[in-house]
Structures are given as C-alpha cells and as structure tokens.
Design an enzyme around this catalytic site. Structure first.
Site, PDB file in Angstrom:
ATOM      1  N   GLU A 170       0.799  -1.227   0.000  1.00  0.00           N
ATOM      2  CA  GLU A 170       0.000   0.000   0.000  1.00  0.00           C
ATOM      3  C   GLU A 170       0.832   1.277   0.000  1.00  0.00           C
ATOM      4  O   GLU A 170       0.744   2.100   0.933  1.00  0.00           O
ATOM      5  CB  GLU A 170      -0.946   0.012   1.201  1.00  0.00           C
ATOM      6  CG  GLU A 170      -1.955  -1.115   1.163  1.00  0.00           C
ATOM      7  CD  GLU A 170      -3.026  -0.985   2.233  1.00  0.00           C
ATOM      8  OE1 GLU A 170      -2.948  -0.077   3.080  1.00  0.00           O
ATOM      9  OE2 GLU A 170      -3.965  -1.803   2.211  1.00  0.00           O
ATOM     10  N   GLU A 352      -5.349  -8.655   0.936  1.00  0.00           N
ATOM     11  CA  GLU A 352      -5.999  -8.220   2.176  1.00  0.00           C
ATOM     12  C   GLU A 352      -7.468  -7.972   1.903  1.00  0.00           C
ATOM     13  O   GLU A 352      -7.818  -7.267   0.944  1.00  0.00           O
ATOM     14  CB  GLU A 352      -5.423  -6.900   2.711  1.00  0.00           C
ATOM     15  CG  GLU A 352      -4.147  -7.021   3.476  1.00  0.00           C
ATOM     16  CD  GLU A 352      -3.688  -5.694   4.083  1.00  0.00           C
ATOM     17  OE1 GLU A 352      -4.542  -4.884   4.481  1.00  0.00           O
ATOM     18  OE2 GLU A 352      -2.471  -5.495   4.148  1.00  0.00           O
TER      19      GLU A 352
HETATM   20  C1  BGC Z   1      -2.911  -2.294   5.944  1.00  0.00           C
HETATM   21  C2  BGC Z   1      -2.884  -3.040   7.249  1.00  0.00           C
HETATM   22  C3  BGC Z   1      -4.003  -2.557   8.140  1.00  0.00           C
HETATM   23  C4  BGC Z   1      -5.312  -2.845   7.449  1.00  0.00           C
HETATM   24  C5  BGC Z   1      -6.538  -2.433   8.250  1.00  0.00           C
HETATM   25  C6  BGC Z   1      -4.287  -2.038   5.403  1.00  0.00           C
HETATM   26  O1  BGC Z   1      -4.372  -0.710   5.008  1.00  0.00           O
HETATM   27  O2  BGC Z   1      -2.079  -2.907   5.003  1.00  0.00           O
HETATM   28  O3  BGC Z   1      -1.627  -2.848   7.828  1.00  0.00           O
HETATM   29  O4  BGC Z   1      -3.966  -3.134   9.405  1.00  0.00           O
HETATM   30  O5  BGC Z   1      -5.370  -2.157   6.230  1.00  0.00           O
HETATM   31  O6  BGC Z   1      -6.555  -1.068   8.499  1.00  0.00           O
END
Ligand code: BGC
Length: 452
Positions: A170, A352
C-alpha cells in the site's frame, strides 16, 4: 444478494491465505539487534496513537511464531503473507546485516514450509529504519538504492525457499498519510516532500524488482496496492473534484507508472520536477501479478486543511457500515477486481480483505463474530462473481490472522480471525476462523460448491 446463490469455478491452484505485517505482530523491538523503525519513534512522539499503544510487544509473534504457524495449519491455508522488518535485518537500513534478525525469518519460513504453507514475503509494510528517516527517508532519492540493497540481501538469503515477493504494501497509504497528511509515520505534512516520496517509492519498487530477479531463481514478484473507488461524499462540485483528485493519486500514482510506464495525466505536471530522464523505464519493470488490498470505497470531501485539498467524509445514509465505520459494499469489491483485470491484465491476488470489530470473549470462552462472517460471506460472494465475469483472480488472503496493532487505533480494533488476549498472549480462534476453515476445506473438495 445474488452472490448467495452463486456458483463459481475457481482456477486450479486457487490460493487461500491470511496476511499480517511485521510491526503489527512481532513485538521484540529491542531484541537480537533490531534497530528502531519510524513506527517506534512515531508511537512515542506523535501523541496520535489511541491509548498511547505501541508495537513494543504486539502479539509477541517473534517468540510465538511456532504457535501461529500451527494455527494457520489448523485453518488449512495454502499461503501466508508476512513482511520482513527492514530494521530487524539491517538495523541501520544500509550497511551491515544483522544475522540474528535474518535467522528469525529463517525459522519462520522453515516452519511454514514444514506445515505445507507457502511463504509470501513482503519487503516493506511501513517500518522504515529510523536511521534512514534521519537521512530524509523516502524523500531522499538514495532511499531507492538502499531499498534495492536490502531487497538483494533478502533475495540471496531466502530465495532458495521463498519464491513469492511483494515489494511494497500500500504505497498510496503510507506516502499520503506519512508525508502528506501527518497521520502516520514519519508524521510529515508537506506537499513537495509527499510528491518526492511517491516518486522515490516507485523508483525503489523498480530497483527491488531488479534485485529480486538477480538473486532469486524463478521469483514471482508483484506489489500490493490498496484500490478503492473514490466517490464524492456529496454532489457539491468541490467534493466531486476532490474525489477525482484522490482517485488519480490513490488508485493510479503507483500501479500506473509501475505497470503502464506513466503517471496518471492529472498528476504528470506535479510529478515532473521530481523525475530524471529514464526514471519511468526504471520503475516499469515486468512483474508477475497484481496484489490487491480492498476493504471499502472512500467518500471524499474537499478540504482546506491540507495542501492536497482532500478530506475523508462518511458514506451517505443508507450505506451499511462496519463497527469501525467503514462502508460495507461488496459490489465495489467486484467492480474493483473487474476494473483492475481490464486495466492491467495481470493475474490478481487479493492480499488483504477483512473487517474490524470490538470482539470480546463470551461467558462460554468463545468469541462470536457473526458480523465478520457476514462481511466475509458477502465479499467472497463478490469475489466469485468477479471470477465468473472473467477477472483473473488466483488467490484470496484475509486480513488478518491475528488481532494486532492497528496503527493509529492501537489495539482497540480487532481484525483477526484469532482473538489475542494481550494480557496473557493467549490465542483464541474466533467463530470466523472456523467459518474460513470450512470454506477452504469445502473448496478444496469440490472447487465448485454452491455458496450461501
Ligand atoms: C494495511 C494493514 C491494516 C489494514 C486495516 C491495510 O491498510 O495494510 O496494515 O492493518 O489495512 O486497516
């Protein structure tokens, strides 16, 4: 929900995984020669972390990695995405490597491989060595060279066992919040420094791809981008313009130069002063996949509080929201996947997706997190729809394996499939952990079950 009745054939070898990052789970910040990172500093000095929390102990994963790998084995995932803490393996960010720090990741990688879990190694999840920040960090063009050396160290050390590498997690988030809006480490709010950081991170990406290609046989490389629709929070023309501005930056400033060899047209003039001839060719190196993080759309307002003129508003009434207030809009996930597939033509790995809540242990000792299961059910439904519509998606990783240090929110927000009792470090798999395990097992058996 159409997805509830949906049947999708997944590509052979579709990967189910979970993700974490070094600063959010490892703890042991002063152990075995690790140097300080900008997050150690920021947590202490900014006054901006809820409850004054820090990553000093976090989930103590540095010592409990064996148990955590055991949990992943129990879950049945095929892959685990983690990040290496640059200051653990190169305490000053350049120069001497730290053998004890390198040995930790040897142990982790070997444990994963013994459990039949493929390691996905991310080089950078925001914990820049403080010593490099003292030299300007990402605003210093040399940082791209330091990063290339670090990538070479990692490739040489682990390349015999690790084939999957992400350069950055990111970049749009850590450059905007860290250098543009003072909401993350290193806590700067300066438009010019921000633009420099953007360009140097792009240069570092290209240089690291070269290092990994040179040091790892059959490496499979990508970068991880957080792509989200940027919608105006109202119909006000200023908000509409702000949303367009954020969209060009958030969704374009990194993937476009890295994969198409150019900055988005609306950013080209702003980026020009920070570029040297041939930079774009150095940035645009062939990669093997597109790593996507996605949670929800942004609702954007115009703002006079920062040089970017951008504010983050809330979703209009009627849009469902999670406990932490983020919109729950699975259709946006499907559209994002299809859009990325069309624009970049690379295989996509969702690295993610997930949601946070204030989960708690019930009287029976269990953690019931039905809202998380509902979210994941809806979002995997959209994932299957995107695949049926032709998007080349090869894997899906949930954020996160464990509750962990959630940056500015400290330990107050829990994203894990596994509850962490921070007082004792006891791990308690939540109901969503069992749900995900069943999904993985069912998909492994049939690869085309009905879903709902
Ligand atoms: C990030 C994580 C973060 C998650 C939830 C993403 O932007 O890569 O490090 O914990 O979102 O906020």
């Amino acid at each position: 929900m159409a997805a509830g009745l949906h049947r999708a054939k997944l590509p052979p070898g579709f990967l189910w995984g979970v993700s974490t990052s070094s600063y959010q789970i490892e703890g042991a910040v002063r152990e075995d020669g690790r140097g300080p990172s900008i997050w150690d500093t920021y947590c202490r000095r900014s006054g901006r972390i809820a409850n004054g929390d820090t990553g000093d102990v976090a989930c103590d994963h540095y010592h409990r990695y064996g148990e955590d790998v055991g949990l992943m084995h129990q879950l049945g995932v095929g892959a685990y995405r983690f990040s290496v803490a640059w200051p653990r393996v190169m305490p000053a960010g350049r120069g001497a490597a730290n053998e004890a720090g390198l040995a930790f990741y040897d142990r982790l990688i070997d444990a994963l491989l013994s459990a039949g879990i493929e390691p996905w190694l991310c080089l950078y999840h925001w914990d820049l060595p403080q010593a490099l920040d003292d030299l300007g960090g990402w605003t210093n063009r040399d940082c791209a060279l330091w990063f290339a050396d670090y990538a070479m160290l990692i490739g040489r050390r682990y390349g015999d066992r690790v084939k999957r590498y992400a350069t950055f997690n990111e970049p749009s988030v850590f450059t905007l919040f860290g250098y543009g809006l003072r909401k993350a480490a290193p806590g700067i709010s300066d438009y010019t420094q921000f633009l420099r950081a953007v360009h140097h991170v792009n240069l570092a990406h290209g240089a690291a791809v070269d290092s990994l290609r040179a040091s790892v046989a059959s490496a499979s490389i990508g970068a991880i981008h957080n792509c989200q629709p940027c919608r105006a929070a109202t119909r006000n023309p200023d908000d509409v313009l702000a949303a367009q501005r954020l969209d060009a930056y958030w969704n374009g400033a990194f993937p476009d130069p890295q994969l198409l060899g150019r900055y988005p047209a609306s950013l080209a003039d702003a980026m020009a002063p920070h570029q040297q001839p041939d930079d774009l060719a150095q940035i645009c190196r062939p990669v093997d996949w597109f790593g996507l993080n996605h949670y929800s759309p942004h609702y954007v307002t115009a703002s006079t509080e920062n040089a970017l003129g951008i504010g983050f508003g809330s979703a209009p009434a009627g849009v469902r929201r999670s406990t932490m207030g983020w919109p729950v809009e699975p259709d946006a996930f499907r559209e994002t996947l299809i859009g990325i597939h069309r624009r970049y033509g690379l295989p996509i790995y969702v690295l993610e997706n997930g949601t946070a809540a204030h989960d708690a242990i019930g009287a029976d000792g269990e953690v019931q997190d039905q809202p998380r299961i509902d979210y994941l059910l809806a979002y995997t439904g959209s994932l299957f729809e995107a695949i049926s519509a032709g998007a080349d998606v090869r894997g899906y990783f949930i954020w996160s394996l464990l509750d962990n240090f959630e940056w500015g929110s400290g330990y107050g927000l829990r994203f894990g499939l596994v509850y962490v009792d921070y007082a004792t470090q006891r791990r308690i798999p939540k109901e969503s952990f069992r749900w995900y395990g069943r999904l993985i097992a069912a998909r492994r058996l049939t690869n085309a079950v009905s879903w709902g």
